[in-house]
Scaffold this motif. Structure first.
Motif, PDB file in Angstrom:
ATOM      1  N   PRO A 267       0.816  -1.220   0.000  1.00 57.35           N
ATOM      2  CA  PRO A 267       0.000   0.000   0.000  1.00 57.35           C
ATOM      3  C   PRO A 267       0.847   1.267   0.000  1.00 57.35           C
ATOM      4  N   SER A 268       0.330   2.292  -0.644  1.00 53.17           N
ATOM      5  CA  SER A 268       0.998   3.592  -0.691  1.00 53.17           C
ATOM      6  C   SER A 268       1.132   4.168   0.712  1.00 53.17           C
ATOM      7  N   TRP A 269       2.201   4.935   0.955  1.00 52.04           N
ATOM      8  CA  TRP A 269       2.385   5.532   2.279  1.00 52.04           C
ATOM      9  C   TRP A 269       1.291   6.560   2.559  1.00 52.04           C
ATOM     10  N   TYR A 270       0.727   7.182   1.507  1.00 52.89           N
ATOM     11  CA  TYR A 270      -0.396   8.100   1.723  1.00 52.89           C
ATOM     12  C   TYR A 270      -1.538   7.364   2.406  1.00 52.89           C
ATOM     13  N   TRP A 271      -1.874   6.191   1.841  1.00 56.85           N
ATOM     14  CA  TRP A 271      -2.978   5.415   2.396  1.00 56.85           C
ATOM     15  C   TRP A 271      -2.635   4.919   3.799  1.00 56.85           C
ATOM     16  N   SER A 272      -1.434   4.401   3.990  1.00 57.04           N
ATOM     17  CA  SER A 272      -1.034   3.864   5.290  1.00 57.04           C
ATOM     18  C   SER A 272      -1.076   4.927   6.381  1.00 57.04           C
ATOM     19  N   ARG A 273      -0.778   6.169   6.026  1.00 52.08           N
ATOM     20  CA  ARG A 273      -0.715   7.234   7.030  1.00 52.08           C
ATOM     21  C   ARG A 273      -2.078   7.850   7.330  1.00 52.08           C
ATOM     22  N   PHE A 274      -2.928   7.983   6.314  1.00 53.91           N
ATOM     23  CA  PHE A 274      -4.157   8.737   6.498  1.00 53.91           C
ATOM     24  C   PHE A 274      -5.423   7.884   6.554  1.00 53.91           C
ATOM     25  N   ARG A 275      -5.320   6.586   6.384  1.00 52.15           N
ATOM     26  CA  ARG A 275      -6.511   5.733   6.367  1.00 52.15           C
ATOM     27  C   ARG A 275      -7.244   5.790   7.700  1.00 52.15           C
ATOM     28  N   SER A 276      -8.575   5.573   7.638  1.00 46.12           N
ATOM     29  CA  SER A 276      -9.378   5.519   8.850  1.00 46.12           C
ATOM     30  C   SER A 276      -9.258   4.153   9.505  1.00 46.12           C
ATOM     31  N   HIS A 277      -9.810   4.040  10.696  1.00 51.02           N
ATOM     32  CA  HIS A 277      -9.788   2.758  11.413  1.00 51.02           C
ATOM     33  C   HIS A 277     -10.547   1.695  10.624  1.00 51.02           C
ATOM     34  N   ASP A 278     -11.693   2.058  10.051  1.00 53.91           N
ATOM     35  CA  ASP A 278     -12.485   1.090   9.276  1.00 53.91           C
ATOM     36  C   ASP A 278     -11.742   0.645   8.020  1.00 53.91           C
ATOM     37  N   ALA A 279     -11.056   1.594   7.370  1.00 55.53           N
ATOM     38  CA  ALA A 279     -10.363   1.276   6.120  1.00 55.53           C
ATOM     39  C   ALA A 279      -9.142   0.391   6.342  1.00 55.53           C
ATOM     40  N   ALA A 280      -8.633   0.336   7.572  1.00 55.48           N
ATOM     41  CA  ALA A 280      -7.448  -0.488   7.851  1.00 55.48           C
ATOM     42  C   ALA A 280      -7.701  -1.956   7.532  1.00 55.48           C
ATOM     43  N   ALA A 281      -8.974  -2.365   7.519  1.00 54.52           N
ATOM     44  CA  ALA A 281      -9.315  -3.769   7.256  1.00 54.52           C
ATOM     45  C   ALA A 281      -8.961  -4.198   5.834  1.00 54.52           C
ATOM     46  N   TRP A 282      -8.760  -3.244   4.926  1.00 56.13           N
ATOM     47  CA  TRP A 282      -8.391  -3.613   3.548  1.00 56.13           C
ATOM     48  C   TRP A 282      -7.100  -4.426   3.534  1.00 56.13           C
ATOM     49  N   GLU A 283      -6.147  -4.017   4.376  1.00 57.01           N
ATOM     50  CA  GLU A 283      -4.850  -4.691   4.399  1.00 57.01           C
ATOM     51  C   GLU A 283      -4.995  -6.145   4.826  1.00 57.01           C
ATOM     52  N   MET A 284      -5.859  -6.417   5.799  1.00 62.03           N
ATOM     53  CA  MET A 284      -6.073  -7.792   6.237  1.00 62.03           C
ATOM     54  C   MET A 284      -6.859  -8.576   5.185  1.00 62.03           C
ATOM     55  N   TRP A 285      -7.807  -7.907   4.528  1.00 59.34           N
ATOM     56  CA  TRP A 285      -8.638  -8.557   3.521  1.00 59.34           C
ATOM     57  C   TRP A 285      -7.779  -9.088   2.369  1.00 59.34           C
ATOM     58  N   TYR A 286      -6.760  -8.323   1.983  1.00 60.88           N
ATOM     59  CA  TYR A 286      -5.903  -8.693   0.850  1.00 60.88           C
ATOM     60  C   TYR A 286      -4.497  -9.118   1.302  1.00 60.88           C
ATOM     61  N   LYS A 287      -4.379  -9.550   2.524  1.00 58.23           N
ATOM     62  CA  LYS A 287      -3.071  -9.897   3.084  1.00 58.23           C
ATOM     63  C   LYS A 287      -2.351 -10.958   2.242  1.00 58.23           C
ATOM     64  N   GLN A 288      -3.064 -11.990   1.814  1.00 57.21           N
ATOM     65  CA  GLN A 288      -2.427 -13.071   1.059  1.00 57.21           C
ATOM     66  C   GLN A 288      -1.808 -12.556  -0.235  1.00 57.21           C
ATOM     67  N   ARG A 289      -2.527 -11.682  -0.937  1.00 57.23           N
ATOM     68  CA  ARG A 289      -2.019 -11.165  -2.212  1.00 57.23           C
ATOM     69  C   ARG A 289      -0.908 -10.136  -2.000  1.00 57.23           C
ATOM     70  N   LEU A 290      -0.988  -9.385  -0.921  1.00 55.91           N
ATOM     71  CA  LEU A 290       0.095  -8.462  -0.577  1.00 55.91           C
ATOM     72  C   LEU A 290       1.360  -9.237  -0.213  1.00 55.91           C
ATOM     73  N   ASP A 291       1.191 -10.321   0.540  1.00 51.92           N
ATOM     74  CA  ASP A 291       2.342 -11.153   0.919  1.00 51.92           C
ATOM     75  C   ASP A 291       2.967 -11.819  -0.304  1.00 51.92           C
ATOM     76  N   LEU A 292       2.140 -12.226  -1.275  1.00 49.90           N
ATOM     77  CA  LEU A 292       2.670 -12.825  -2.498  1.00 49.90           C
ATOM     78  C   LEU A 292       3.605 -11.860  -3.220  1.00 49.90           C
ATOM     79  N   TYR A 293       3.206 -10.593  -3.257  1.00 52.55           N
ATOM     80  CA  TYR A 293       4.039  -9.587  -3.921  1.00 52.55           C
ATOM     81  C   TYR A 293       5.348  -9.379  -3.156  1.00 52.55           C
ATOM     82  N   THR A 294       5.246  -9.282  -1.821  1.00 55.63           N
ATOM     83  CA  THR A 294       6.449  -9.095  -1.003  1.00 55.63           C
ATOM     84  C   THR A 294       7.408 -10.267  -1.176  1.00 55.63           C
TER      85      THR A 294
END
Length: 223
Positions: free
Chosen positions: A176-203
């Motif tokens: 995720p972009s640092w803009y999103w990581s810094r300014f996201r709301s508490h509710d929006a933080a769930a996106w990272e967990m929702w797509y964790k598997q695909r984010l980990d694949l890229y890493t």
């Protein structure tokens, strides 16, 4: 003494007696009771010994808590103002509808423009380039609220422009972009967990391509 090891007593230790410190420890223990019952301690310790009673300790604690909360709100306002400035800059770059080539000041800045796209249309934006690929989720909305999800992908080509592409399957998505990581709301933080598997694949893919220190590709030298 062990029960005197409290940050609030640091300036008192060595200046008042152990008996006085014991009395303060007892008053501090009353604070939670006062909060729960919304009552008063009677201020007996203050009137008899001149030491801060539970009521006064609680008042001081609430004052400090209010100051910290005010500071947090001020910091949040600074972040919001910075974010609005980014949006204003992006929106200004979109004000071009003439048929001729747009001057540089009207060029859309990537991946910053992804913030506007993601939040205006409720989509996830993926920017792919050889320099830095990023993912931008919606800033304020949870993934549960925006189902079904849609990912809009852009690829940087010829070192001068982006093209939109359609990708299929559960392909890896960039960090995720640092803009999103810094300014996201508490509710929006769930996106990272929702797509964790695909984010980990890229890493993991990036790590697999990382060259060890001192690596030399002999193919580049015809060997």
């Amino acid at each position: 003494m062990a029960h005197h090891n409290d940050d609030q007593f640091e300036l008192l230790k060595g200046n008042i007696s152990h008996v006085a410190l014991d009395l303060l420890v007892g008053e501090k223990a009353k604070i939670q009771m006062l909060i729960a019952s919304n009552s008063s301690c009677g201020c007996h310790l203050f009137t008899s010994c001149g030491l801060p009673c539970a009521c006064r300790l609680l008042k001081k604690w609430l004052t400090i808590r209010h100051a910290l909360l005010t500071e947090s709100i001020q910091n949040a306002n600074v972040y919001i103002n910075v974010l609005l400035g980014v949006f204003d800059e992006i929106q200004e770059s979109l004000k071009w509808s003439k048929p001729e080539f747009a001057p540089r000041r009207y060029w859309m800045q990537m991946p910053e423009t992804g913030l506007l796209i993601a939040n205006a249309f409720g989509v996830t934006v993926v920017f792919i380039s050889l320099g830095a690929s990023v993912t931008i989720f919606p800033l304020w909305t949870s993934p549960e609220f925006l189902q079904p999800h849609r990912i809009v992908s852009f690829v940087f080509v010829n070192d001068n422009h982006y093209v939109m592409v359609e990708l299929t399957g559960d392909y890896p998505i960039p960090t995720p972009s640092w803009y999103w990581s810094r300014f996201r709301s508490h509710d929006a933080a769930a996106w990272e967990m929702w797509y964790k598997q695909r984010l980990d694949l890229y890493t993991n893919w990036l790590e697999s391509r990382r060259k060890p220190p001192g690596f030399v590709d002999l193919d580049n030298y015809g060997l």
